[in-house]
Motif scaffolding. Structure first.
Motif, PDB file in Angstrom:
ATOM      1  N   THR A 239     -24.017   5.309 -39.917  1.00 27.66           N
ATOM      2  CA  THR A 239     -25.076   6.563 -40.202  1.00 27.66           C
ATOM      3  C   THR A 239     -25.484   7.064 -38.988  1.00 27.66           C
ATOM      4  O   THR A 239     -25.722   8.068 -39.107  1.00 27.66           O
ATOM      5  CB  THR A 239     -25.971   5.927 -41.156  1.00 27.66           C
ATOM      6  OG1 THR A 239     -25.070   5.353 -42.218  1.00 27.66           O
ATOM      7  CG2 THR A 239     -26.932   6.920 -41.800  1.00 27.66           C
ATOM      8  N   LEU A 243     -23.812  10.547 -38.104  1.00 34.49           N
ATOM      9  CA  LEU A 243     -25.025  11.325 -38.763  1.00 34.49           C
ATOM     10  C   LEU A 243     -26.194  11.727 -38.182  1.00 34.49           C
ATOM     11  O   LEU A 243     -27.094  12.483 -38.704  1.00 34.49           O
ATOM     12  CB  LEU A 243     -25.050  11.148 -40.353  1.00 34.49           C
ATOM     13  CG  LEU A 243     -23.965  11.382 -41.052  1.00 34.49           C
ATOM     14  CD1 LEU A 243     -22.643  10.425 -41.048  1.00 34.49           C
ATOM     15  CD2 LEU A 243     -24.227  11.733 -42.457  1.00 34.49           C
ATOM     16  N   TRP A 260     -19.321  21.482 -39.488  1.00 31.20           N
ATOM     17  CA  TRP A 260     -18.218  21.359 -40.197  1.00 31.20           C
ATOM     18  C   TRP A 260     -16.890  21.530 -39.634  1.00 31.20           C
ATOM     19  O   TRP A 260     -15.937  22.121 -39.822  1.00 31.20           O
ATOM     20  CB  TRP A 260     -18.130  22.273 -41.464  1.00 31.20           C
ATOM     21  CG  TRP A 260     -19.292  22.067 -42.550  1.00 31.20           C
ATOM     22  CD1 TRP A 260     -20.227  22.699 -42.668  1.00 31.20           C
ATOM     23  CD2 TRP A 260     -19.319  20.932 -43.290  1.00 31.20           C
ATOM     24  NE1 TRP A 260     -20.945  22.324 -43.871  1.00 31.20           N
ATOM     25  CE2 TRP A 260     -20.376  20.904 -44.077  1.00 31.20           C
ATOM     26  CE3 TRP A 260     -18.500  19.552 -43.521  1.00 31.20           C
ATOM     27  CZ2 TRP A 260     -20.801  20.053 -45.014  1.00 31.20           C
ATOM     28  CZ3 TRP A 260     -19.104  18.852 -44.568  1.00 31.20           C
ATOM     29  CH2 TRP A 260     -20.169  19.058 -45.239  1.00 31.20           C
ATOM     30  N   VAL A 265     -16.198  17.130 -40.647  1.00 29.84           N
ATOM     31  CA  VAL A 265     -15.763  16.750 -41.772  1.00 29.84           C
ATOM     32  C   VAL A 265     -15.439  15.327 -42.118  1.00 29.84           C
ATOM     33  O   VAL A 265     -15.789  14.661 -43.217  1.00 29.84           O
ATOM     34  CB  VAL A 265     -14.811  17.718 -42.327  1.00 29.84           C
ATOM     35  CG1 VAL A 265     -14.137  17.839 -43.593  1.00 29.84           C
ATOM     36  CG2 VAL A 265     -15.131  19.187 -42.024  1.00 29.84           C
ATOM     37  N   TRP A 266     -14.446  14.985 -41.357  1.00 27.22           N
ATOM     38  CA  TRP A 266     -13.827  13.630 -41.860  1.00 27.22           C
ATOM     39  C   TRP A 266     -14.932  12.411 -41.371  1.00 27.22           C
ATOM     40  O   TRP A 266     -14.883  11.590 -42.195  1.00 27.22           O
ATOM     41  CB  TRP A 266     -12.585  13.305 -40.972  1.00 27.22           C
ATOM     42  CG  TRP A 266     -11.441  13.887 -41.649  1.00 27.22           C
ATOM     43  CD1 TRP A 266     -10.916  15.362 -41.261  1.00 27.22           C
ATOM     44  CD2 TRP A 266     -10.745  13.515 -42.847  1.00 27.22           C
ATOM     45  NE1 TRP A 266      -9.862  15.588 -42.227  1.00 27.22           N
ATOM     46  CE2 TRP A 266      -9.917  14.691 -43.017  1.00 27.22           C
ATOM     47  CE3 TRP A 266     -10.593  12.536 -43.534  1.00 27.22           C
ATOM     48  CZ2 TRP A 266      -8.962  14.558 -44.112  1.00 27.22           C
ATOM     49  CZ3 TRP A 266      -9.746  12.481 -44.697  1.00 27.22           C
ATOM     50  CH2 TRP A 266      -9.063  13.350 -44.857  1.00 27.22           C
ATOM     51  N   PHE A 268     -18.108  12.939 -42.067  1.00 22.14           N
ATOM     52  CA  PHE A 268     -18.731  13.056 -43.530  1.00 22.14           C
ATOM     53  C   PHE A 268     -18.159  12.407 -44.626  1.00 22.14           C
ATOM     54  O   PHE A 268     -18.555  11.525 -45.423  1.00 22.14           O
ATOM     55  CB  PHE A 268     -19.022  14.562 -43.844  1.00 22.14           C
ATOM     56  CG  PHE A 268     -19.441  14.735 -44.965  1.00 22.14           C
ATOM     57  CD1 PHE A 268     -20.938  14.756 -45.277  1.00 22.14           C
ATOM     58  CD2 PHE A 268     -18.702  15.132 -46.321  1.00 22.14           C
ATOM     59  CE1 PHE A 268     -21.438  15.229 -46.701  1.00 22.14           C
ATOM     60  CE2 PHE A 268     -19.273  15.570 -47.354  1.00 22.14           C
ATOM     61  CZ  PHE A 268     -20.799  15.378 -47.669  1.00 22.14           C
ATOM     62  N   ILE A 269     -16.592  12.402 -44.603  1.00 23.70           N
ATOM     63  CA  ILE A 269     -15.746  12.028 -45.761  1.00 23.70           C
ATOM     64  C   ILE A 269     -16.054  10.360 -45.646  1.00 23.70           C
ATOM     65  O   ILE A 269     -16.272   9.603 -46.720  1.00 23.70           O
ATOM     66  CB  ILE A 269     -14.330  12.614 -45.764  1.00 23.70           C
ATOM     67  CG1 ILE A 269     -14.308  14.095 -45.891  1.00 23.70           C
ATOM     68  CG2 ILE A 269     -13.604  11.803 -46.767  1.00 23.70           C
ATOM     69  CD1 ILE A 269     -12.931  14.559 -45.909  1.00 23.70           C
ATOM     70  N   TRP A 271     -18.120   8.723 -44.334  1.00 26.06           N
ATOM     71  CA  TRP A 271     -19.617   8.109 -44.799  1.00 26.06           C
ATOM     72  C   TRP A 271     -19.819   8.034 -46.301  1.00 26.06           C
ATOM     73  O   TRP A 271     -20.199   7.184 -46.978  1.00 26.06           O
ATOM     74  CB  TRP A 271     -20.732   9.042 -44.248  1.00 26.06           C
ATOM     75  CG  TRP A 271     -21.824   8.417 -44.191  1.00 26.06           C
ATOM     76  CD1 TRP A 271     -22.509   7.509 -43.593  1.00 26.06           C
ATOM     77  CD2 TRP A 271     -22.985   9.067 -45.317  1.00 26.06           C
ATOM     78  NE1 TRP A 271     -23.744   7.364 -43.915  1.00 26.06           N
ATOM     79  CE2 TRP A 271     -24.150   8.169 -45.199  1.00 26.06           C
ATOM     80  CE3 TRP A 271     -22.885  10.051 -46.425  1.00 26.06           C
ATOM     81  CZ2 TRP A 271     -25.186   8.283 -46.020  1.00 26.06           C
ATOM     82  CZ3 TRP A 271     -24.166  10.102 -47.129  1.00 26.06           C
ATOM     83  CH2 TRP A 271     -25.121   9.350 -46.916  1.00 26.06           C
ATOM     84  N   VAL A 272     -19.217   9.270 -46.963  1.00 23.72           N
ATOM     85  CA  VAL A 272     -19.371   9.435 -48.369  1.00 23.72           C
ATOM     86  C   VAL A 272     -18.734   8.229 -49.302  1.00 23.72           C
ATOM     87  O   VAL A 272     -19.143   7.526 -49.862  1.00 23.72           O
ATOM     88  CB  VAL A 272     -18.769  10.855 -48.885  1.00 23.72           C
ATOM     89  CG1 VAL A 272     -18.849  10.642 -50.317  1.00 23.72           C
ATOM     90  CG2 VAL A 272     -20.022  11.793 -48.369  1.00 23.72           C
ATOM     91  N   VAL A 273     -17.319   8.150 -48.374  1.00 31.15           N
ATOM     92  CA  VAL A 273     -16.705   6.825 -49.230  1.00 31.15           C
ATOM     93  C   VAL A 273     -17.096   5.677 -48.989  1.00 31.15           C
ATOM     94  O   VAL A 273     -17.049   4.944 -50.003  1.00 31.15           O
ATOM     95  CB  VAL A 273     -15.198   6.932 -48.664  1.00 31.15           C
ATOM     96  CG1 VAL A 273     -14.110   5.908 -49.050  1.00 31.15           C
ATOM     97  CG2 VAL A 273     -14.506   8.512 -49.000  1.00 31.15           C
TER      98      VAL A 273
ATOM     99  N   LEU B  43     -19.447  11.160 -56.170  1.00 28.41           N
ATOM    100  CA  LEU B  43     -19.494  10.827 -54.640  1.00 28.41           C
ATOM    101  C   LEU B  43     -18.092  10.993 -54.085  1.00 28.41           C
ATOM    102  O   LEU B  43     -17.735  11.646 -53.002  1.00 28.41           O
ATOM    103  CB  LEU B  43     -20.098   9.349 -54.193  1.00 28.41           C
ATOM    104  CG  LEU B  43     -21.417   9.278 -54.026  1.00 28.41           C
ATOM    105  CD1 LEU B  43     -21.631   7.756 -53.688  1.00 28.41           C
ATOM    106  CD2 LEU B  43     -21.610  10.078 -52.511  1.00 28.41           C
ATOM    107  N   ALA B  47     -16.429  13.732 -51.666  1.00 24.84           N
ATOM    108  CA  ALA B  47     -15.311  13.373 -50.367  1.00 24.84           C
ATOM    109  C   ALA B  47     -13.958  14.210 -50.370  1.00 24.84           C
ATOM    110  O   ALA B  47     -13.586  14.791 -49.570  1.00 24.84           O
ATOM    111  CB  ALA B  47     -15.109  12.027 -50.298  1.00 24.84           C
ATOM    112  N   VAL B  61     -16.667  28.415 -39.205  1.00 22.25           N
ATOM    113  CA  VAL B  61     -16.589  27.964 -37.900  1.00 22.25           C
ATOM    114  C   VAL B  61     -15.695  28.790 -37.095  1.00 22.25           C
ATOM    115  O   VAL B  61     -16.111  29.010 -35.728  1.00 22.25           O
ATOM    116  CB  VAL B  61     -15.635  26.565 -38.198  1.00 22.25           C
ATOM    117  CG1 VAL B  61     -15.480  25.843 -36.947  1.00 22.25           C
ATOM    118  CG2 VAL B  61     -16.508  25.753 -39.251  1.00 22.25           C
ATOM    119  N   TYR B  89     -17.578  24.974 -47.786  1.00 20.05           N
ATOM    120  CA  TYR B  89     -18.911  24.375 -47.829  1.00 20.05           C
ATOM    121  C   TYR B  89     -19.801  25.271 -48.171  1.00 20.05           C
ATOM    122  O   TYR B  89     -21.030  24.937 -48.668  1.00 20.05           O
ATOM    123  CB  TYR B  89     -19.325  23.714 -46.562  1.00 20.05           C
ATOM    124  CG  TYR B  89     -18.097  22.956 -46.005  1.00 20.05           C
ATOM    125  CD1 TYR B  89     -17.990  21.597 -46.627  1.00 20.05           C
ATOM    126  CD2 TYR B  89     -17.394  23.307 -45.142  1.00 20.05           C
ATOM    127  CE1 TYR B  89     -16.736  20.868 -46.442  1.00 20.05           C
ATOM    128  CE2 TYR B  89     -16.253  22.551 -44.494  1.00 20.05           C
ATOM    129  CZ  TYR B  89     -15.926  21.391 -45.165  1.00 20.05           C
ATOM    130  OH  TYR B  89     -14.778  20.566 -45.060  1.00 20.05           O
TER     131      TYR B  89
END
Ligand code: HEM
Lengths: 324, 539
Positions: A239, A243, A260, A265-266, A268-269, A271-273, B43, B47, B61, B89
């Motif tokens: 984290t 982040l 992004w 992005v990955w 973030f993914i 982290w969420v998982v 969640l 993802a 971007v 997003y």
């Protein structure tokens, strides 16, 4: 110096491979070993989790089994020794690489993988020292290290080069070092996670591949708890690295803290998982096996970020193809 | 465990009235939404929903890549576009997921906060009757003090260990001590979840009230720019920002310093500028580098890149002169740069004073800061070691009067294709070094005077950045507290000695412990606490 590093790298992989062979030999011969018994025990008697592994009193040992046990344990100990040696060589690879480049050795994907696996190796040896009972996991840990290091050498090799100016920043060092640390711990966390699932299947009587691999690993509760502790340690680090420090650096460098970009992005993914894993583990109605699957999905997303994003997508972070 | 997995209550009696039925449905949906299982599913969805944004090019971007994607997949692209594939997003479905997730979060966290506040004010419950049933238990041990004093000493010891402690006298003459520790776990967890909310709010408001613009700035005190939408090459303002809200400042580039490794890898970039932050105020010198932006009040100026702008003087067939400084855009790491210089207002006959559109002139080509001695068409080093400009001349109608906004970095290909604009130099581009003059077929001349540097700047302001950073930092702290903490309870029961025992003084002390969260080290801690409390009891 750069040549030294490359040669050390080859020797490192070979030494991990040798350690892996020894762990495998212990695995094959040592079914009556100290560790093997600790592992079969929970199937027969209920033991408080995390209790030190001690042989049950009622265990009657055949004479031949003693000899085999010694041979198995011997292989295991040689494996541990080789593992330490490989770690030292691995450290040497990273240090000489850094000396050759005149900077921290994590400026491109090749160096990044070397650093992540180095942390993984260190964490594994730390766990092993504190709890010798998990030695049977060594086979799987060294396997993962050999595969990753091999991939680094084959796919991601980059000659020594300087950093581009954008990478030359204090926050960058903080950002990358914490991500390396946390990735290394997630890597080692994925091993008991996978073994927990295999072990659980084995305990339920499943015998098709890969469940036989669960025959000799530590008890399922032990594996599950180890998984959780490694992840709970790595998650705040990740984290912070991905982040907080990452966005701080991106803000100074590119002007926006979050954009992004595929790598972002990955991250973030992942982290969420991983958050979902910790969440699932704290949810009473979710089974521990389900939660552990989520942890493995998290690791898959980390791998995706490491290999997939660097190789397939183009973004501000793609230093892999920029040649350093 | 304080976290209870909330499930919808089982359906009650058949509802007598429709409104009650609707109310029950509403309540059940709310319960469902705020359950931890739903949070988990959301969640996961979040993802998964983030993935397309890394596979498809995103407008926010890199808009040019989206255009490229449309060119390569003309059938698929419009369909994906309708689904929001190029702005994942900001798409409604992505927003739906995170808004549901955060609604669930609020619904979950607010009741937990209230519960926790209540728990912080209530005292630990009395000891269960049978301490030996608890996961941890220490059998009764006799001590010299009477029960009340022993209980008080035990409580003091527990308080010193930062347990929240109450002592109670029981009807049977025994004393109990209840102690609880680890409230910080739940506190940290709540801080973490509320910090997530703060970050979301911060990001949202940052999008509304922030703005940014890009600007290519050529060196020279007469080429400064001031912060206004019209002076940006590209800009975007948040929906709640008007062009007139942009703060005032002006900037001019006085110098640009780049250093390189021998391989051509850049080592450092630095821009020297002069800044004016008040209308008609003084110009103050300043400088900034990659990773070290120029921080102005309500604006940050970031250095993104740099390049060269050739300075060219054109003398037309009537002897009129015009000088232009034109940025050439770098195409590679070695700063092989491409550009075009257009002279629409030349060859005006002094007799008629009328512009002849078919006699407009343009030069297109590349600038190489270091020409390859082996003759390749690209630069071999990014600094100007042996610079040269390679240009092709065109004359005719440039198409710049049609009112369509054209690129300032390339010629209008349509005009070339329809023949209104013609190449008037030889097949190979003309090579020019600084100071050289090139005479065209009609006697007009082009003189290459040298180059100026330019810097590309990204200028932004995001008012909620401190909130987002603060939220993230508090969230991290809360997360660590939550993951490292353990909620646990310890009880002591101090009873008068058995009646049969001689002397009548002293007491028996028994203890039990309950970890309320998964806590493998509890057994050790329990033993230590019990041993320490017993020691305190025997002075
Ligand atoms: C915005 C998305 C969310 C994220 C990223 C998230 C993340 C996390 C993480 C990483 C943990 C484990 C660390 C810890 O114990 O503090 C956690 C715990 C927890 N979360 Fe969430 N969460 C989210 C939403 C929710 C929602 C909607 C709920 C309620 C339904 C919830 C309820 C809980 C509870 C009760 C715990 C504590 C578990 C325990 O007792 O250890 N969270 N959350």
């Amino acid at each position: 110096m750069a040549d030294w590093s490359n040669q050390l790298m080859a020797v490192t992989v070979l030494t991990y491979l040798a350690a892996m062979v020894c762990y495998a030999a212990e695995y094959a011969f040592g079914d009556r070993s100290h560790i093997g018994r600790a592992a079969v025990r929970p199937a027969r008697q209920l033991v408080g989790a995390g209790a030190p592994a001690e042989p049950p009193a009622d265990y009657d040992v055949a004479a031949g089994a003693v000899a085999r046990r010694d041979r198995g344990a011997l292989f295991g100990l040689i494996g541990v020794g080789l593992n330490w040696l490989a770690f030292a060589l691995h450290l040497g690879t990273a240090v000489t690489r850094g000396l050759a480049a005149g900077r921290m050795p994590w400026g491109n994907m090749y160096e990044f993988i070397i650093a992540v696996t180095l942390v993984g190796s260190a964490v594994w040896l730390g766990v092993l020292t504190r709890r010798p009972a998990v030695r049977h996991l060594g086979l799987f840990v060294t396997l993962a290290l050999v595969v990753l290091l091999g991939a680094a050498g084959l796919i991601a090799y980059t000659p020594v080069g300087p950093l581009v100016p954008a990478l030359n920043s204090y926050w960058y060092i903080v950002h990358v070092s914490t991500i390396i640390l946390s990735s290394g711990i997630f890597l080692i966390g994925a091993v008991p996670a996978a073994m927990f699932l295999i072990k659980t299947g084995h305990d339920q009587g499943k015998r098709r591949f890969p469940y036989p691999l669960g025959a000799k690993v530590p008890a399922a509760v032990t594996l599950e708890r180890l998984t959780f502790r490694l992840h709970a340690f790595a998650f705040p680090l990740f984290t912070f690295g991905a982040l907080i420090a990452g966005p701080l650096w991106a803000e100074a460098s590119w002007g926006r803290y979050w954009g992004w970009d595929p790598k972002e992005v990955w991250a973030f993914i992942s982290w969420v998982v991983y958050a979902a894993y910790l969440h699932a583990r704290a949810t009473p109605s979710v089974k521990r096996t389900t939660a552990t699957w989520i942890a493995l999905v998290g690791f898959a997303t980390m791998l995706m970020n490491l290999f997939g994003v660097n190789l397939f997508f183009e973004g501000l972070h793609s230093y892999a193809n920029a040649g350093g | 465990m304080t976290a209870v997995d909330q499930r919808p209550a089982p359906a009650a009696e058949p509802p007598p009235r429709r409104t009650v039925w609707a109310w029950a449905l509403l309540r059940n949906s709310w319960r469902q939404l705020t359950s931890m299982r739903t949070a988990l599913v959301l969640l996961f969805l979040l993802a998964v929903a983030a993935i397309p944004g890394s596979v498809l090019p995103q407008r926010a971007v890199n808009a040019e890549k989206v255009v490229g994607y449309f060119r390569e997949h003309p059938d698929l692209a419009p369909f994906l576009d309708r689904l929001g594939g190029f702005g994942v997003y900001a798409s409604p479905w992505f927003a739906a997921i995170y808004l549901l997730l955060f609604t669930s979060l609020v619904g979950c966290v607010v009741p937990r906060l209230l519960d926790h506040l209540r728990a912080l004010r209530t005292v630990p419950p009395d000891a269960p009757r049978r301490l030996e049933r608890l996961p941890q238990h220490a059998a009764p041990v006799a001590g010299p003090r009477d029960p009340a004093a022993a209980a008080a000493a035990a409580a003091a010891g527990l308080r010193r260990r930062r347990f929240r402690t109450v002592v109670r006298e029981q009807p049977d003459g025994a004393w109990t001590v209840s102690a609880e520790k680890g409230y910080l776990k739940e506190t940290g967890n709540l801080f973490f979840h509320f910090a997530l909310l703060a970050v979301l709010v911060g990001v949202g408001f940052g999008n509304w009230y922030g703005w940014h613009g890009n600007r290519l700035l050529v060196q020279g005190s007469d080429r400064g720019f001031c912060n206004s939408v019209t002076q940006y090459d590209e800009s975007s303002l948040g929906p709640r920002i008007e062009a007139s809200d942009l703060p005032f400042f002006c900037l001019r580039l006085t110098d640009f310093v780049a250093t390189y490794q021998d391989t051509g890898q850049p080592k450092s970039f630095g821009a020297r500028v002069e800044v004016q932050t008040e209308q008609d105020g003084p110009w103050k010198p300043d400088e900034f580098r990659v990773n070290h932006p120029l921080r102005l009040p309500q604006a940050n100026v970031h250095l993104l890149g740099h390049g060269y702008a050739p300075v060219l003087r054109f003398t037309d067939r009537y002897g009129e002169q015009q000088t232009k400084t034109v940025p050439f855009l770098p195409r590679d790491q070695m700063l092989t740069s491409e550009g075009v210089v257009q002279f629409p207002d030349v060859n005006i006959d002094p007799k008629t004073n009328k512009r002849n559109e078919d006699l407009q002139v343009a030069f297109e080509g590349v600038y190489l800061p270091t020409v390859d001695p082996n003759g390749s068409p690209t630069s071999v080093f990014p600094a100007e070691r042996s610079p040269a400009l390679f240009l092709t001349a065109y004359r005719g109608n440039l198409g710049v009067d049609a009112g369509l906004p054209g690129s300032v970095y390339a010629l209008d290909r349509g005009q070339l294709a329809n023949g209104e604009l013609k190449q008037v130099s030889g097949a190979r581009p003309q090579r020019l070094t600084a100071g050289q003059t090139w005479t065209l077929d009609d006697g007009s001349k082009l003189e290459f005077l040298g180059t100026q540097q330019f810097a590309t700047l990204s200028i932004r302001y995001d008012p909620t950045q401190p909130l987002v950073l603060g939220g993230a930092a508090i969230g991290l702290l809360g997360l660590m507290l939550s993951l490292a903490g353990h909620r646990r309870r310890v009880w002591f029961r101090v009873s008068p000695p058995e009646a049969s025992e001689p002397g009548g003084g002293g007491s028996l002390m028994e203890a039990g412990g309950l970890p309320r969260t998964d806590y493998p080290g509890f057994a050790e801690e329990f033993e230590q606490v019990v041993a320490a409390v017993r020691d305190e009891r025997t002075p």
